[in-house]
Scaffold this motif. Sequence first.
Motif, PDB file in Angstrom:
ATOM      1  N   ASP A  81       0.769 -17.687 -12.679  1.00 19.95           N
ATOM      2  CA  ASP A  81      -0.692 -17.669 -12.641  1.00 19.95           C
ATOM      3  C   ASP A  81      -1.220 -16.253 -12.435  1.00 19.95           C
ATOM      4  O   ASP A  81      -2.411 -15.996 -12.613  1.00 19.95           O
ATOM      5  N   SER A  82      -0.334 -15.321 -12.068  1.00 19.66           N
ATOM      6  CA  SER A  82      -0.729 -13.934 -11.837  1.00 19.66           C
ATOM      7  C   SER A  82      -0.603 -13.056 -13.073  1.00 19.66           C
ATOM      8  O   SER A  82      -0.983 -11.884 -13.033  1.00 19.66           O
ATOM      9  N   LEU A  83      -0.058 -13.595 -14.178  1.00 23.12           N
ATOM     10  CA  LEU A  83      -0.024 -12.830 -15.419  1.00 23.12           C
ATOM     11  C   LEU A  83      -1.455 -12.418 -15.754  1.00 23.12           C
ATOM     12  O   LEU A  83      -2.397 -13.209 -15.614  1.00 23.12           O
ATOM     13  N   MET A  84      -1.625 -11.169 -16.198  1.00 17.95           N
ATOM     14  CA  MET A  84      -2.952 -10.672 -16.548  1.00 17.95           C
ATOM     15  C   MET A  84      -2.958 -10.256 -18.016  1.00 17.95           C
ATOM     16  O   MET A  84      -2.080  -9.535 -18.470  1.00 17.95           O
ATOM     17  N   PHE A  85      -3.957 -10.743 -18.747  1.00 12.66           N
ATOM     18  CA  PHE A  85      -4.167 -10.344 -20.131  1.00 12.66           C
ATOM     19  C   PHE A  85      -5.578  -9.787 -20.225  1.00 12.66           C
ATOM     20  O   PHE A  85      -6.540 -10.466 -19.866  1.00 12.66           O
ATOM     21  N   VAL A  86      -5.697  -8.562 -20.722  1.00 17.47           N
ATOM     22  CA  VAL A  86      -6.999  -7.912 -20.866  1.00 17.47           C
ATOM     23  C   VAL A  86      -7.254  -7.723 -22.352  1.00 17.47           C
ATOM     24  O   VAL A  86      -6.469  -7.082 -23.054  1.00 17.47           O
ATOM     25  N   GLY A  87      -8.334  -8.304 -22.833  1.00 16.74           N
ATOM     26  CA  GLY A  87      -8.713  -8.191 -24.238  1.00 16.74           C
ATOM     27  C   GLY A  87     -10.193  -7.925 -24.359  1.00 16.74           C
ATOM     28  O   GLY A  87     -10.879  -7.675 -23.363  1.00 16.74           O
ATOM     29  N   LYS A  88     -10.709  -8.036 -25.568  1.00 18.20           N
ATOM     30  CA  LYS A  88     -12.130  -7.721 -25.778  1.00 18.20           C
ATOM     31  C   LYS A  88     -13.053  -8.697 -25.048  1.00 18.20           C
ATOM     32  O   LYS A  88     -14.183  -8.360 -24.737  1.00 18.20           O
ATOM     33  N   ALA A  89     -12.563  -9.898 -24.745  1.00 18.36           N
ATOM     34  CA  ALA A  89     -13.386 -10.884 -24.032  1.00 18.36           C
ATOM     35  C   ALA A  89     -13.312 -10.718 -22.506  1.00 18.36           C
ATOM     36  O   ALA A  89     -13.985 -11.431 -21.783  1.00 18.36           O
ATOM     37  N   GLY A  90     -12.461  -9.797 -22.045  1.00 11.21           N
ATOM     38  CA  GLY A  90     -12.341  -9.575 -20.607  1.00 11.21           C
ATOM     39  C   GLY A  90     -10.935  -9.873 -20.118  1.00 11.21           C
ATOM     40  O   GLY A  90      -9.975  -9.819 -20.872  1.00 11.21           O
ATOM     41  N   VAL A  91     -10.839 -10.211 -18.824  1.00  6.91           N
ATOM     42  CA  VAL A  91      -9.547 -10.445 -18.181  1.00  6.91           C
ATOM     43  C   VAL A  91      -9.260 -11.940 -18.101  1.00  6.91           C
ATOM     44  O   VAL A  91     -10.118 -12.730 -17.710  1.00  6.91           O
ATOM     45  N   THR A  92      -8.053 -12.291 -18.495  1.00  2.62           N
ATOM     46  CA  THR A  92      -7.566 -13.665 -18.365  1.00  2.62           C
ATOM     47  C   THR A  92      -6.385 -13.644 -17.409  1.00  2.62           C
ATOM     48  O   THR A  92      -5.515 -12.773 -17.520  1.00  2.62           O
ATOM     49  N   TYR A  93      -6.362 -14.582 -16.473  1.00  2.85           N
ATOM     50  CA  TYR A  93      -5.235 -14.699 -15.557  1.00  2.85           C
ATOM     51  C   TYR A  93      -4.459 -15.967 -15.877  1.00  2.85           C
ATOM     52  O   TYR A  93      -5.041 -17.011 -16.138  1.00  2.85           O
TER      53      TYR A  93
END
Length: 143
Positions: free
Chosen positions: A55-67
Amino acid sequence: MRNCLLTLFLLSISCFAMAQSKADRDEIYAILNRQNGDWNKGDVKSFMHGYWESDSLMFVGKAGVTYGYNKTYENYLKRYPDRASMGTLKFEFVNLTFPAKDVAFLVGKWHLTRPEKGDIGGHYTLLWKKMKGKWVIVCDHSS
């Protein structure tokens, strides 16, 4: 004599670190090459195996941050719902460094060739951590 021994000791440590880094580099590149192949087969589920299942994986894209691993997977499925959207992926590796023990930082480029939908691409940075002897992506910033 003392300086000679110290020099030999430092050289042996340096050679060990370089050998370990080569093995780590090869492992990280192998994971990315496998992910590339999985993507190009349309297998997003297998593509995700490079990421940290947390659940701590972080993905940062154009829509913002997803955890979170599951949310990141769902977002890939939503953004790329079919083979035409997924296209053919090509990674370019720009720079891979190891800023700390069991930590790697990769800068690269990605490109999707999509004849029906138009090509897209950009840059990415991946923060890797070696956990339980296995390299995993803990943060992906793709733009």
